[in-house]
Design a protein around this motif. Structure first.
Motif, PDB file in Angstrom:
ATOM      1  N   THR A  49      38.704  90.044  81.249  1.00 21.87           N
ATOM      2  CA  THR A  49      39.101  91.237  81.849  1.00 21.87           C
ATOM      3  C   THR A  49      38.853  92.746  80.960  1.00 21.87           C
ATOM      4  N   ALA A  50      37.740  92.672  80.184  1.00 21.11           N
ATOM      5  CA  ALA A  50      37.180  93.654  79.467  1.00 21.11           C
ATOM      6  C   ALA A  50      37.150  94.909  80.350  1.00 21.11           C
ATOM      7  N   GLY A  51      37.635  96.272  80.260  1.00 18.84           N
ATOM      8  CA  GLY A  51      37.387  97.071  80.866  1.00 18.84           C
ATOM      9  C   GLY A  51      37.999  97.285  82.318  1.00 18.84           C
ATOM     10  N   LEU A  52      39.043  96.134  82.570  1.00 22.05           N
ATOM     11  CA  LEU A  52      39.732  96.042  83.685  1.00 22.05           C
ATOM     12  C   LEU A  52      41.467  96.100  83.215  1.00 22.05           C
ATOM     13  N   THR A  53      42.042  96.669  84.253  1.00 24.94           N
ATOM     14  CA  THR A  53      43.440  96.464  84.334  1.00 24.94           C
ATOM     15  C   THR A  53      43.921  95.421  85.401  1.00 24.94           C
ATOM     16  N   VAL A  54      44.795  94.434  84.708  1.00 24.42           N
ATOM     17  CA  VAL A  54      45.175  93.216  85.769  1.00 24.42           C
ATOM     18  C   VAL A  54      46.785  93.094  85.913  1.00 24.42           C
ATOM     19  N   ARG A  55      47.188  92.986  87.262  1.00 18.35           N
ATOM     20  CA  ARG A  55      48.700  92.738  87.347  1.00 18.35           C
ATOM     21  C   ARG A  55      48.807  91.556  87.916  1.00 18.35           C
ATOM     22  N   GLU A  56      49.630  90.755  87.584  1.00 18.63           N
ATOM     23  CA  GLU A  56      50.013  89.505  88.399  1.00 18.63           C
ATOM     24  C   GLU A  56      50.824  89.560  89.324  1.00 18.63           C
ATOM     25  N   LEU A  57      50.454  88.943  90.543  1.00 16.09           N
ATOM     26  CA  LEU A  57      51.197  89.034  91.704  1.00 16.09           C
ATOM     27  C   LEU A  57      52.232  87.848  91.871  1.00 16.09           C
ATOM     28  N   ARG A  58      51.663  86.638  91.551  1.00 12.14           N
ATOM     29  CA  ARG A  58      52.110  85.470  91.748  1.00 12.14           C
ATOM     30  C   ARG A  58      51.370  84.326  91.153  1.00 12.14           C
ATOM     31  N   ALA A  59      52.271  83.416  91.077  1.00 14.40           N
ATOM     32  CA  ALA A  59      51.487  82.147  90.372  1.00 14.40           C
ATOM     33  C   ALA A  59      51.832  80.934  91.353  1.00 14.40           C
ATOM     34  N   ASP A  60      50.484  80.146  91.451  1.00 15.10           N
ATOM     35  CA  ASP A  60      50.805  79.038  92.502  1.00 15.10           C
ATOM     36  C   ASP A  60      50.379  77.828  91.762  1.00 15.10           C
ATOM     37  N   PRO A  61      51.081  76.864  91.872  1.00 13.19           N
ATOM     38  CA  PRO A  61      50.984  75.537  91.391  1.00 13.19           C
ATOM     39  C   PRO A  61      49.447  75.093  92.080  1.00 13.19           C
ATOM     40  N   VAL A  62      48.871  74.114  91.575  1.00 19.47           N
ATOM     41  CA  VAL A  62      47.414  73.598  91.953  1.00 19.47           C
ATOM     42  C   VAL A  62      47.455  72.110  92.009  1.00 19.47           C
ATOM     43  N   GLY A  63      46.533  71.598  92.956  1.00 17.65           N
ATOM     44  CA  GLY A  63      46.490  70.215  92.975  1.00 17.65           C
ATOM     45  C   GLY A  63      44.762  70.042  93.230  1.00 17.65           C
ATOM     46  N   THR A  64      44.596  68.605  93.313  1.00 17.45           N
ATOM     47  CA  THR A  64      43.256  68.256  93.559  1.00 17.45           C
ATOM     48  C   THR A  64      42.970  68.044  95.006  1.00 17.45           C
ATOM     49  N   VAL A  65      41.925  68.412  95.388  1.00 21.67           N
ATOM     50  CA  VAL A  65      41.484  68.128  96.921  1.00 21.67           C
ATOM     51  C   VAL A  65      40.624  67.004  96.919  1.00 21.67           C
ATOM     52  N   LEU A  66      41.024  65.968  98.010  1.00 18.66           N
ATOM     53  CA  LEU A  66      40.401  64.843  97.951  1.00 18.66           C
ATOM     54  C   LEU A  66      40.253  64.464  99.365  1.00 18.66           C
ATOM     55  N   ARG A  67      39.278  63.493  99.715  1.00 23.03           N
ATOM     56  CA  ARG A  67      39.360  62.943 101.071  1.00 23.03           C
ATOM     57  C   ARG A  67      40.762  62.322 101.292  1.00 23.03           C
ATOM     58  N   ALA A  68      41.082  62.296 102.710  1.00 22.05           N
ATOM     59  CA  ALA A  68      42.148  61.844 102.963  1.00 22.05           C
ATOM     60  C   ALA A  68      42.312  60.295 102.807  1.00 22.05           C
ATOM     61  N   ASP A  69      41.152  59.813 102.911  1.00 21.85           N
ATOM     62  CA  ASP A  69      41.014  58.082 102.574  1.00 21.85           C
ATOM     63  C   ASP A  69      40.770  57.782 101.278  1.00 21.85           C
ATOM     64  N   ASP A  70      40.841  58.619 100.168  1.00 25.93           N
ATOM     65  CA  ASP A  70      40.418  58.439  98.906  1.00 25.93           C
ATOM     66  C   ASP A  70      41.658  57.650  98.517  1.00 25.93           C
ATOM     67  N   PRO A  71      41.780  56.588  97.707  1.00 29.51           N
ATOM     68  CA  PRO A  71      42.693  55.910  96.950  1.00 29.51           C
ATOM     69  C   PRO A  71      43.998  56.657  96.475  1.00 29.51           C
ATOM     70  N   LEU A  72      43.301  57.781  95.610  1.00 25.09           N
ATOM     71  CA  LEU A  72      44.107  58.713  94.671  1.00 25.09           C
ATOM     72  C   LEU A  72      44.922  59.573  95.795  1.00 25.09           C
ATOM     73  N   ALA A  73      44.606  59.825  96.990  1.00 25.92           N
ATOM     74  CA  ALA A  73      45.286  60.723  97.890  1.00 25.92           C
ATOM     75  C   ALA A  73      46.752  60.072  98.485  1.00 25.92           C
ATOM     76  N   ARG A  74      46.810  58.827  98.075  1.00 25.71           N
ATOM     77  CA  ARG A  74      48.235  58.137  98.453  1.00 25.71           C
ATOM     78  C   ARG A  74      49.236  58.576  97.032  1.00 25.71           C
ATOM     79  N   HIS A  75      48.853  59.188  96.128  1.00 23.41           N
ATOM     80  CA  HIS A  75      49.668  59.450  94.997  1.00 23.41           C
ATOM     81  C   HIS A  75      50.734  60.592  95.463  1.00 23.41           C
ATOM     82  N   ASP A  76      51.856  60.825  94.746  1.00 24.57           N
ATOM     83  CA  ASP A  76      52.652  61.857  94.876  1.00 24.57           C
ATOM     84  C   ASP A  76      52.131  62.869  93.936  1.00 24.57           C
ATOM     85  N   HIS A  77      51.684  62.659  92.736  1.00 23.96           N
ATOM     86  CA  HIS A  77      50.908  63.727  91.736  1.00 23.96           C
ATOM     87  C   HIS A  77      49.941  63.059  90.987  1.00 23.96           C
ATOM     88  N   LEU A  78      49.167  63.831  90.398  1.00 23.60           N
ATOM     89  CA  LEU A  78      48.014  63.308  89.634  1.00 23.60           C
ATOM     90  C   LEU A  78      48.001  64.069  88.083  1.00 23.60           C
TER      91      LEU A  78
END
Length: 283
Positions: free
Chosen positions: A150-179
């Motif tokens: 952010t050197a030389g910039l002014t930054v204002r936070e607007l919102r914070a979003d939780p993140v997830g991992t994106v997987l193929r729908a047939d990936d075994p990990l896709a069946r989990h509620d969270h990782l």
């Protein structure tokens, strides 16, 4: 009572802390404290109750905050109307990725209502420049995501979003509620090209060096997952093809949506843009 002092007061009243307000205004705390104290003396009223942990508004301060916001909005609007009459009211907005965020849609409608005579130019950028061209002078203000340098910039936070991992729908990990990030330690991730902002890369790689295909845009990320079972991160709440799944990562900090502009830029169109964005993204 001048507009600059009112802006100082509004910053303190919104942050409820002199230190945070000084950082927001890119100034040191002592002159900010003196300016607000002078305003109180000028008005003959105590506007803030001060304590070691911050400040609270007095009834007089609450009245001034409401009136000051209105007055500053009118002053900014006046500058914009004068610029429009002179044929110079143009603002260029950089948008990261695909620009389908509903907050951006609400902001566009609000800005159009507030400034019907302003020409808004939009520059959509890929994922390799989180400043959306600010440093190169290609845009006046950016709607993007932190973290980045952010050197030389002014930054204002607007919102914070939780993140997830994106997987193929047939990936075994896709069946989990969270990782957790450790669940993805042995997987190939999509990566950004060498030279991309290190803070930006580190966040989207979960703080670890990763191996995998190099991508530049959102659709390239999607295709890397579909074709090669690559994984990566994405904010929750976005639409994805049915062939993909997104599983929340519970040990990752949220992705912060921000507005950013060049420090010290006096353009009133930017000030109004950020003010409207703060509301539009928090609805």
């Amino acid at each position: 009572m001048d507009l600059r002092t009112l802006r100082y007061f509004v910053a303190v009243a919104e942050e409820l802390h002199f230190g945070r307000a000084a950082a927001r205004l890119h100034m040191s705390q002592p002159p900010l404290s003196r300016a607000v104290k002078h305003l109180e003396t000028d008005l003959g009223a105590t506007l803030l109750h001060r304590s070691p942990t911050g400040v609270t508004l007095t009834p007089a301060g609450a009245v001034l905050l409401d009136e000051a916001r209105t007055l500053l909005d009118r002053a900014d609007g006046l500058r914009v109307r004068v610029a429009a009459a002179a044929g110079a009211a143009t603002i260029t907005v950089g948008i990261l990725g695909d620009g389908t965020d509903r907050g951006a849609t609400r902001l566009a409608a609000a800005y159009r209502r507030q400034h019907p005579g302003v020409e808004v130019r939009v520059r959509e950028t890929d994922l390799t420049d989180p400043t959306c061209g600010l440093r190169a002078g290609l845009v006046d203000v950016a709607l993007t995501r932190a973290p980045f340098d952010t050197a030389g910039l002014t930054v204002r936070e607007l919102r914070a979003d939780p993140v997830g991992t994106v997987l193929r729908a047939d990936d075994p990990l896709a069946r989990h509620d969270h990782l957790k990030l450790a669940d993805l330690a042995d997987r190939r991730w999509f990566r950004f090209p060498d030279g991309t902002d290190p803070l930006w890369q580190a966040y989207w790689h979960g703080g670890e060096p990763r191996e995998g295909p190099v991508v530049r845009g959102v659709q390239e990320c999607v295709q890397a997952v579909l074709w090669n079972s690559t994984v990566g991160m994405t904010p929750l709440g976005h639409d994805h093809p049915a062939e993909l799944a997104v599983v929340e990562l519970i040990d990752m900090a949220p992705s912060r949506v921000v507005a950013a502009w060049n420090e010290g830029d006096p353009n009133p169109l930017i000030r109004s843009f950020v003010h409207l964005a703060t509301t539009a993204y928090r609805v």
